[in-house]
Scaffold this motif. Structure first.
Motif, PDB file in Angstrom:
ATOM      1  N   VAL A 196       1.032  -1.866  -0.048  1.00 36.75           N
ATOM      2  CA  VAL A 196       0.168  -0.063  -0.320  1.00 36.75           C
ATOM      3  C   VAL A 196       0.897   1.549  -0.024  1.00 36.75           C
ATOM      4  CG1 VAL A 196      -1.799   1.314   1.359  1.00 36.75           C
ATOM      5  CG2 VAL A 196      -1.679  -1.304   1.193  1.00 36.75           C
ATOM      6  N   HIS A 198       1.076   5.378  -0.127  1.00 35.58           N
ATOM      7  CA  HIS A 198       0.502   6.574  -0.069  1.00 35.58           C
ATOM      8  C   HIS A 198       0.856   7.965  -0.118  1.00 35.58           C
ATOM      9  CE1 HIS A 198       2.297   6.171   4.260  1.00 35.58           C
ATOM     10  NE2 HIS A 198       2.004   4.973   3.493  1.00 35.58           N
ATOM     11  N   THR A 300      -7.374   6.455  -6.524  1.00 33.89           N
ATOM     12  CA  THR A 300      -7.463   5.051  -5.862  1.00 33.89           C
ATOM     13  C   THR A 300      -7.178   3.936  -6.963  1.00 33.89           C
ATOM     14  OG1 THR A 300      -8.761   5.409  -2.903  1.00 33.89           O
ATOM     15  CG2 THR A 300      -7.437   3.470  -4.477  1.00 33.89           C
ATOM     16  N   MET A 317      -1.398  -1.219  -3.917  1.00 33.18           N
ATOM     17  CA  MET A 317      -2.662  -0.142  -4.262  1.00 33.18           C
ATOM     18  C   MET A 317      -1.807   1.126  -3.997  1.00 33.18           C
ATOM     19  SD  MET A 317      -5.080  -1.937  -4.546  1.00 33.18           S
ATOM     20  CE  MET A 317      -6.325  -0.171  -3.974  1.00 33.18           C
ATOM     21  N   TYR A 319      -2.483   5.598  -3.178  1.00 37.66           N
ATOM     22  CA  TYR A 319      -3.293   6.576  -2.314  1.00 37.66           C
ATOM     23  C   TYR A 319      -3.178   7.768  -2.445  1.00 37.66           C
ATOM     24  CZ  TYR A 319      -6.288   2.385  -0.663  1.00 37.66           C
ATOM     25  OH  TYR A 319      -6.829   1.008  -0.567  1.00 37.66           O
ATOM     26  N   PRO A 326      -5.282   5.543   3.228  1.00 36.29           N
ATOM     27  CA  PRO A 326      -5.846   4.211   2.921  1.00 36.29           C
ATOM     28  C   PRO A 326      -6.012   3.421   4.446  1.00 36.29           C
ATOM     29  CG  PRO A 326      -3.134   4.263   3.251  1.00 36.29           C
ATOM     30  CD  PRO A 326      -3.794   5.865   2.820  1.00 36.29           C
TER      31      PRO A 326
END
Length: 476
Positions: A196, A198, A300, A317, A319, A326
Motif C-alpha cells: 500500500v 500513499h 485510488t 495499491m 492512494y 489508506p
C-alpha cells in the motif's frame, strides 16, 4: 486535446495514428552515435545543466557540491526569471543558452554529461539527443511522460551502452535502498503479496474547478521566456501562468500528477528488489474530481503484478488526496514527520495523519516505511523486538545519488538507477496515469507491451504525434 479548440476525439485519433507510426523502431538521429570522452582519474566531469530554476537549480547545487563536476554550460527556457537568476549568479562566467539544441550544437564536444531538471514532458527530447551525442544523462523522475517515450529512452541507452544514465530518485543511493536490498537477500523481506503506497499531502490542483471545459485562457508570455522551446514536442498550447513553474505537473498533457511526482520515491526499492516489472492490470478504484484536463483530487489505483520466479503475485495499491487515507494495520504506531522526507513542491509538509510512504504485507511480517531515504521498520512493535537479533547488518552508501552518477561517468562506479532499472518503474506510473485519464480499468499484455481491452487507452501509451521539427527524437 492538445489545443483549446481540439476535441478529445481529435486527440485520440492523433494518438492512435502516432501509436501505429511509432511502433516500429527507426534509425537514431544521423548526428548521433558518438562515444563518451574518457575522463581521467584526476579530472572533473564537464557538466551542462538544462533547467536551472526550482528543482533544476537544486540538482545543479547538489552535483556541484560533490566536487566532481565542472559546470560548463547553463540552459533554461526562461533565463532571467526570478527562479533562474540565483543559479546564474553562482556561475556568472558559464555560457548560457535558452535552447538545448543550440547548446549541444555549439558545445557538444566540450560536454561530458548533462543534468535534466525540466518538466516531465520535456525530459524525452533532451535525453534522446544527449545519448545520441555520447553525453551521459542525469534526468529527474519520472523518466518521461508517456510509456512509449520511456521505451525509446531505454532502447537508446541499450544502443549506446557506454553512455551512463541515472534517473533522479535519490533514495536509490541512501539507507532505504541498502536496507531493502540487505533484508531481501537475508530473507527478512519475502513472500510479499500486497503493498500500500500513499501520498496524502495537498497538491497544486486541489481546489480547482473540476467541471473544466477548456484549458485556461491565453495570457501574455513573459519577455524572458521562450514559449516555443518550453513546449518542446507538445502541440498547440498558448501561454498561461498555470502551465509553468511547477504548475505543469497538474495537467495530463504535461505532467504525471502525484503518482509521477512521488511514486518513484515510495515504490522504487520494492519495484526493483521484488522484480515487479510491469503490471497486467490497473484499475482506477476511486477518482474524485475526474476530468479530461488535470489530475483527480483523490485517486485510488490498484496495480496487479503476476507471480515471478519463486515470488507470489503482488497487489500494489496507490492512494493520494487529502481525504483518501489508506487502511492502517493494527500496531502501525505513530506517523511522525520524518526528516528524511523532503517537502512537496507546494511547500512544507504539514503534520498529517500519515506521511508519504508504504505498508508492505508479507506472509509472516508487515513493514512500514516512508519515502526517499526513509528506512523500513517491522510492525507491530512486539514483532520488531522479536526480529531485532535476526536482522542483517546494512552497509552504508559509498556515494550519494549525485556523486554516484558523476563517479559512474568517470568509470569508478555503476549508477544505481540506470534506465534499465528506472524505465520499467516509470512505465508503471505511465500506466497508472492512463487509468487516471480514461477512468477505466486497463488490461496490459506484459510481453507485447500493449493495452488489450481499450484502443483509446492503448493510444495514450504513445500520445499524440510530436510537433513538426521534433520527430527525429522518436527514432531509435
Amino acid at each position: 486535446m492538445m489545443h483549446n479548440e481540439y476535441s478529445r476525439r481529435k486527440f485520440l485519433q492523433q494518438a492512435m495514428m502516432a501509436s501505429a507510426a511509432l511502433a516500429t523502431p527507426g534509425i537514431l538521429m544521423a548526428r548521433g552515435g558518438a562515444l563518451p570522452r574518457r575522463i581521467g582519474a584526476n579530472e572533473k566531469v564537464n557538466l551542462a545543466c538544462i533547467g536551472i530554476g526550482n528543482r533544476g537549480g537544486e540538482i545543479i547545487r547538489e552535483l556541484h557540491k560533490t566536487g566532481l563536476a565542472n559546470i560548463v554550460a547553463l540552459c533554461d527556457v526562461d533565463m532571467g526569471a526570478p527562479h533562474t537568476l540565483e543559479v546564474m549568479k553562482l556561475f556568472p562566467d558559464v555560457p548560457r543558452f535558452q535552447d538545448f539544441r543550440q547548446m549541444f550544437d555549439k558545445m557538444g564536444k566540450k560536454i561530458d554529461a548533462v543534468s535534466v531538471g525540466v518538466p516531465d514532458f520535456a525530459h524525452f527530447p533532451i535525453t534522446m539527443m544527449a545519448i545520441g551525442l555520447g553525453i551521459h544523462v542525469y534526468v529527474e523522475k519520472p523518466m518521461a511522460r508517456t510509456f512509449q517515450e520511456v521505451e525509446l529512452m531505454m532502447k537508446a541507452a541499450r544502443k549506446h551502452p557506454k553512455v551512463v544514465t541515472q534517473m533522479g530518485n535519490q533514495g536509490h543511493s541512501e539507507a532505504n535502498y541498502f536496507q531493502f536490498k540487505a533484508w531481501k537477500e537475508a530473507g527478512i523481506i519475502k513472500d510479499v503479496d500486497k503493498i500500500v503506497a500513499h501520498m496524502n499531502s495537498p497538491r497544486r490542483w486541489h481546489g480547482w474547478d473540476t467541471n473544466i471545459k477548456s484549458f485556461p485562457a491565453t495570457e501574455p508570455t513573459p519577455e524572458t521566456l521562450d514559449w516555443n522551446v518550453w513546449q518542446m514536442q507538445t502541440q498547440g498550447h498558448t501561454y498561461n501562468k498555470d502551465f509553468v513553474n511547477g504548475q505543469w505537473r497538474c495537467w495530463f498533457d504535461f505532467g504525471m500528477g502525484a503518482l509521477g511526482d512521488w511514486g518513484a520515491h515510495i515504490l522504487d526499492t520494492a519495484h526493483q528488489f521484488l522484480d515487479l516489472g510491469l503490471p497486467h492490470e490497473v484499475d482506477p478504484i476511486k477518482l474524485t474530481g475526474h476530468n479530461n484536463f488535470f489530475y483527480p483530487t483523490s485517486t485510488t489505483l490498484s496495480f496487479k503484478f503476476p507471480a515471478r520466479k519463486q515470488m507470489p503475485a503482488v497487489d500494489v495499491m496507490w492512494y493520494d488526496g487529502v481525504d483518501n487515507l489508506p487502511p492502517i494495520p493494527a500496531g502501525y504506531g505513530v506517523s511522525g514527520l520524518d526528516p528524511n522526507i523532503p517537502p512537496p513542491s507546494t511547500g512544507t509538509i504539514k503534520p498529517a495523519k500519515l506521511n508519504p510512504g508504504k505498508i508492505i504485507y508479507s506472509k509472516d511480517l508487515t513493514f512500514k516505511g516512508g519515502s526517499h531515504a526513509s528506512t523500513l521498520s517491522i510492525i507491530p512493535e512486539e514483532k520488531a523486538k522479536e526480529m531485532a537479533g535476526k536482522l542483517p547488518e546494512v552497509p552504508k552508501s559509498p556515494s550519494n545519488h549525485y556523486a554516484n552518477f558523476l563517479l559512474a561517468c568517470k568509470g569508478e562506479e555503476k549508477t544505481r538507477s540506470p534506465f534499465e532499472i528506472a524505465g520499467p518503474l516509470s512505465q508503471v506510473f505511465c500506466l497508472g496515469v492512463v487509468a487516471q485519464w480514461t477512468g477505466r480499468k486497463i488490461q496490459f499484455d506484459r510481453e507485447k507491451k500493449i493495452i488489450t481491452n481499450d484502443k483509446a487507452a492503448n493510444a495514450l501509451l504513445v500520445g499524440p504525434p510530436p510537433r513538426k521539427g521534433w520527430e527525429q527524437y522518436y527514432k531509435v
